[in-house]
Design a protein around this motif. Sequence first.
Motif, short mmCIF file in Angstrom:
data_model
loop_
_atom_site.label_atom_id
_atom_site.label_comp_id
_atom_site.label_asym_id
_atom_site.label_seq_id
_atom_site.Cartn_x
_atom_site.Cartn_y
_atom_site.Cartn_z
N THR A 92 -2.66 8.05 -2.15
CA THR A 92 -1.24 7.77 -2.32
C THR A 92 -0.56 8.63 -3.37
O THR A 92 -1.21 9.17 -4.26
N SER A 93 0.74 8.71 -3.23
CA SER A 93 1.60 9.31 -4.25
C SER A 93 2.00 8.19 -5.21
O SER A 93 1.82 7.00 -4.91
N SER A 94 2.58 8.55 -6.34
CA SER A 94 3.04 7.51 -7.26
C SER A 94 4.15 6.68 -6.62
O SER A 94 4.23 5.47 -6.82
N GLN A 95 4.99 7.32 -5.80
CA GLN A 95 6.08 6.60 -5.13
C GLN A 95 5.51 5.58 -4.16
O GLN A 95 5.94 4.43 -4.12
N ARG A 126 -0.84 -3.56 -1.16
CA ARG A 126 -1.92 -2.66 -1.58
C ARG A 126 -3.29 -3.18 -1.15
O ARG A 126 -4.16 -2.43 -0.74
N ASP A 178 2.69 -1.79 -4.34
CA ASP A 178 2.67 -2.84 -5.36
C ASP A 178 3.86 -3.80 -5.21
O ASP A 178 3.69 -5.02 -5.26
N LEU A 179 5.04 -3.24 -5.03
CA LEU A 179 6.24 -4.08 -4.90
C LEU A 179 6.20 -4.99 -3.67
O LEU A 179 6.69 -6.11 -3.70
N THR A 180 5.61 -4.48 -2.59
CA THR A 180 5.55 -5.27 -1.36
C THR A 180 4.26 -6.09 -1.26
O THR A 180 4.05 -6.79 -0.27
N GLN A 181 3.44 -6.01 -2.28
CA GLN A 181 2.16 -6.73 -2.33
C GLN A 181 1.31 -6.48 -1.10
O GLN A 181 0.71 -7.38 -0.53
N SER A 202 2.45 4.29 -4.18
CA SER A 202 1.72 3.27 -4.95
C SER A 202 2.67 2.18 -5.42
O SER A 202 2.37 0.99 -5.34
N ARG A 203 3.83 2.59 -5.90
CA ARG A 203 4.84 1.62 -6.35
C ARG A 203 5.32 0.75 -5.19
O ARG A 203 5.45 -0.46 -5.33
N LEU A 204 5.56 1.36 -4.03
CA LEU A 204 5.99 0.60 -2.85
C LEU A 204 4.93 -0.42 -2.44
O LEU A 204 5.25 -1.58 -2.15
#
Length: 159
Positions: free
Chosen positions: A97-100, A111, A106-109, A102-104
């Motif tokens: 993953t990219s950092s972007q 992962r 995490d935010l959408t639970q 990875s954040r998505l």
Amino acid sequence: MTCTGPENAGAHEVSHPTVTVDIEPGPQRMTARIHGEIDMDEAPGVRAELIAALEASVTGLDVDLSALIFCDSAGLQVLLDLHHRARRSGKTLVLKTSSQLSRLLDLTQTRHLFTIDDGNGRRPSPHGHPGPADHAGRTAAQPDIRPLDDAVIAYNDEP
């Protein structure tokens, strides 16, 4: 990208893809490298290419998203669909993953649904390592995960 401006007066607007998908076949696994942006306009094409790569593989697909600079919910749906297809066919899907992204995730639970390549060649299980069991026999690292159903999202203003 859209070509507009005085030098193009009278010309039709030309859209260029904002994403590229490079597929590299291997003896057992296919590798897909995605560069750019996955949005609702690009998602159908990306989905088609990734599904074809998954189906052509023997054991699964590795998707390198480290050069991804944007991914919206349509892109996430592509990855969730791909994950579901891989599981149904007995194959695996591994994401870098990219950092972007990875954040998505995490935010959408979401992962925990994916096997993520941490960049060191390690591929942890998407459900983690066993921990102490709860009263239902699940471990803390093994959430109650059910297969994704093919679903249609309806909005309040749709019948």
